[in-house]
Design an enzyme around this catalytic site. Sequence first.
Site, mmCIF file in Angstrom:
data_model
loop_
_atom_site.group_PDB
_atom_site.id
_atom_site.type_symbol
_atom_site.label_atom_id
_atom_site.label_comp_id
_atom_site.label_asym_id
_atom_site.label_seq_id
_atom_site.Cartn_x
_atom_site.Cartn_y
_atom_site.Cartn_z
ATOM 1 N N LYS A 15 0.844 -1.204 0.000
ATOM 2 C CA LYS A 15 0.000 0.000 0.000
ATOM 3 C C LYS A 15 0.870 1.242 0.000
ATOM 4 O O LYS A 15 2.037 1.215 0.405
ATOM 5 C CB LYS A 15 -0.944 0.024 1.198
ATOM 6 C CG LYS A 15 -0.292 -0.058 2.591
ATOM 7 C CD LYS A 15 0.231 1.240 3.147
ATOM 8 C CE LYS A 15 0.940 1.080 4.488
ATOM 9 N NZ LYS A 15 1.758 2.221 4.877
ATOM 10 N N PRO A 105 9.020 -4.225 -0.407
ATOM 11 C CA PRO A 105 10.227 -3.885 0.355
ATOM 12 C C PRO A 105 10.070 -4.160 1.846
ATOM 13 O O PRO A 105 9.024 -3.844 2.418
ATOM 14 C CB PRO A 105 10.397 -2.379 0.100
ATOM 15 C CG PRO A 105 9.631 -2.096 -1.149
ATOM 16 C CD PRO A 105 8.527 -3.108 -1.236
ATOM 17 N N SER A 114 2.379 -6.589 7.187
ATOM 18 C CA SER A 114 0.924 -6.641 7.328
ATOM 19 C C SER A 114 0.319 -7.446 6.181
ATOM 20 O O SER A 114 -0.618 -8.228 6.376
ATOM 21 C CB SER A 114 0.340 -5.225 7.303
ATOM 22 O OG SER A 114 0.875 -4.473 8.356
ATOM 23 N N ALA A 115 0.852 -7.276 4.979
ATOM 24 C CA ALA A 115 0.372 -8.031 3.816
ATOM 25 C C ALA A 115 0.576 -9.529 4.063
ATOM 26 O O ALA A 115 -0.321 -10.343 3.800
ATOM 27 C CB ALA A 115 1.113 -7.591 2.558
ATOM 28 N N ASP A 147 -2.434 -1.994 9.991
ATOM 29 C CA ASP A 147 -2.504 -1.972 8.527
ATOM 30 C C ASP A 147 -2.980 -3.305 7.942
ATOM 31 O O ASP A 147 -3.128 -3.426 6.730
ATOM 32 C CB ASP A 147 -1.111 -1.686 7.932
ATOM 33 C CG ASP A 147 -0.660 -0.253 8.162
ATOM 34 O OD1 ASP A 147 -1.490 0.577 8.574
ATOM 35 O OD2 ASP A 147 0.528 0.029 7.907
HETATM 36 O O1 C5P Z 1 -0.327 -1.628 14.498
HETATM 37 P P1 C5P Z 1 1.106 -1.891 14.178
HETATM 38 O O2 C5P Z 1 1.648 -3.081 14.908
HETATM 39 O O3 C5P Z 1 1.403 -1.937 12.721
HETATM 40 O O4 C5P Z 1 1.895 -0.639 14.716
HETATM 41 C C1 C5P Z 1 3.284 -0.628 14.826
HETATM 42 C C2 C5P Z 1 3.680 0.535 15.708
HETATM 43 O O5 C5P Z 1 3.395 1.770 15.029
HETATM 44 C C3 C5P Z 1 2.913 0.632 17.018
HETATM 45 O O6 C5P Z 1 3.539 -0.132 18.016
HETATM 46 C C4 C5P Z 1 3.005 2.123 17.325
HETATM 47 O O7 C5P Z 1 4.285 2.450 17.843
HETATM 48 C C5 C5P Z 1 2.923 2.748 15.951
HETATM 49 N N1 C5P Z 1 1.553 3.129 15.577
HETATM 50 C C6 C5P Z 1 0.951 4.206 16.210
HETATM 51 N N2 C5P Z 1 -0.325 4.580 15.871
HETATM 52 C C7 C5P Z 1 -0.989 3.890 14.902
HETATM 53 C C8 C5P Z 1 -0.399 2.804 14.228
HETATM 54 C C9 C5P Z 1 0.893 2.446 14.607
HETATM 55 O O8 C5P Z 1 1.546 4.846 17.086
HETATM 56 N N3 C5P Z 1 -2.206 4.285 14.582
#
Ligand code: C5P
Length: 311
Positions: A15, A105, A114-115, A147
Amino acid sequence: MSKPQRSVTVRVPAKVNVQLAVGPPRPDGFHDLANVFLAVDIHDRVTATPGAPAAPGTPRVSCTGPGSDRVPLDAGNLAVRAAVLLAAHHGRDPDVHLHIDKDIPVAGGMAGGSADAAGALLACDALWGTATPRAELLALCAELGSDVPFALVGGAALGLGRGERLTGLPVGGTFHWVFALADGGLATPDVYRACDRLRGRSPVPAPAADPALLAALEAGDARALAAALTNDLQPAALSLRPALADTLAAGEKAGALAGLVSGSGPTCAFLAADAAAAASLAASLADSGTCRTARATTGGVAGATTIESHA
Ligand code: C5P
């Protein structure tokens, strides 16, 4: 239940965030977002086959493709976590071997991990014949990461909350993109922390989708979309990787309609007027010495899709 399979391969898109508006940090450490996702034609492939676990309760995982040496092959792998979560949801063993063929990448701000999680969920669901309803799959995706739900649905969508509460958006045409890939990655939590640090005590408005950007997407109007691209994480990514400013300048000099850091970076994304402009922009960027390589592609494209299934 549906019929269990012997092998299932799912392709899942990367994305780009055409708008990433970031609110103040929440008590849970996440940030409220207005996150406009567009799926692009760069895919990982996740194949699930029956297999003995690597350790009790932990599926075996292998990975090939560019940057695969930087993908963890333990219980922390997001595809492994997805298989374990789906197995627990259905009260069964995660007795699967996952193979990830990477093209997205690694740690590039294009949601490759995430994908892979969304791909593993869909592949295991078909392999095991568990026929999980779509709404349950989306809820499992949201547990795995902000994501992940978008990788399942693809197309274009507005993500609210931490980005996981999705509303599909109409896209009126194909957009031509060039991605400038950098060496190494940036860790998403580091970029969010840098964003908070740079903002200091200044007030941060509640994130909201930009109506002009949504209209540009719906009209398929590349120039209008270029004028509306924004990423609140860009200053933070540039502070951690100042050389990205040279990449953005090289793209704009070479005729991009606009450029921005993709998500948390370090990949930079450029909009081009058409396929020919994208091809020439990719060649100029690849020669500019400001990135590892550049590739032209298009978006939006479909979300996670099963491409092979053997009974
Ligand atoms: O949700 P995900 O595991 O992809 O998020 C990775 C990191 O990105 C989280 O631990 C956080 O530090 C940051 N993040 C955030 N706010 C979001 C999405 C991600 O602070 N809405």
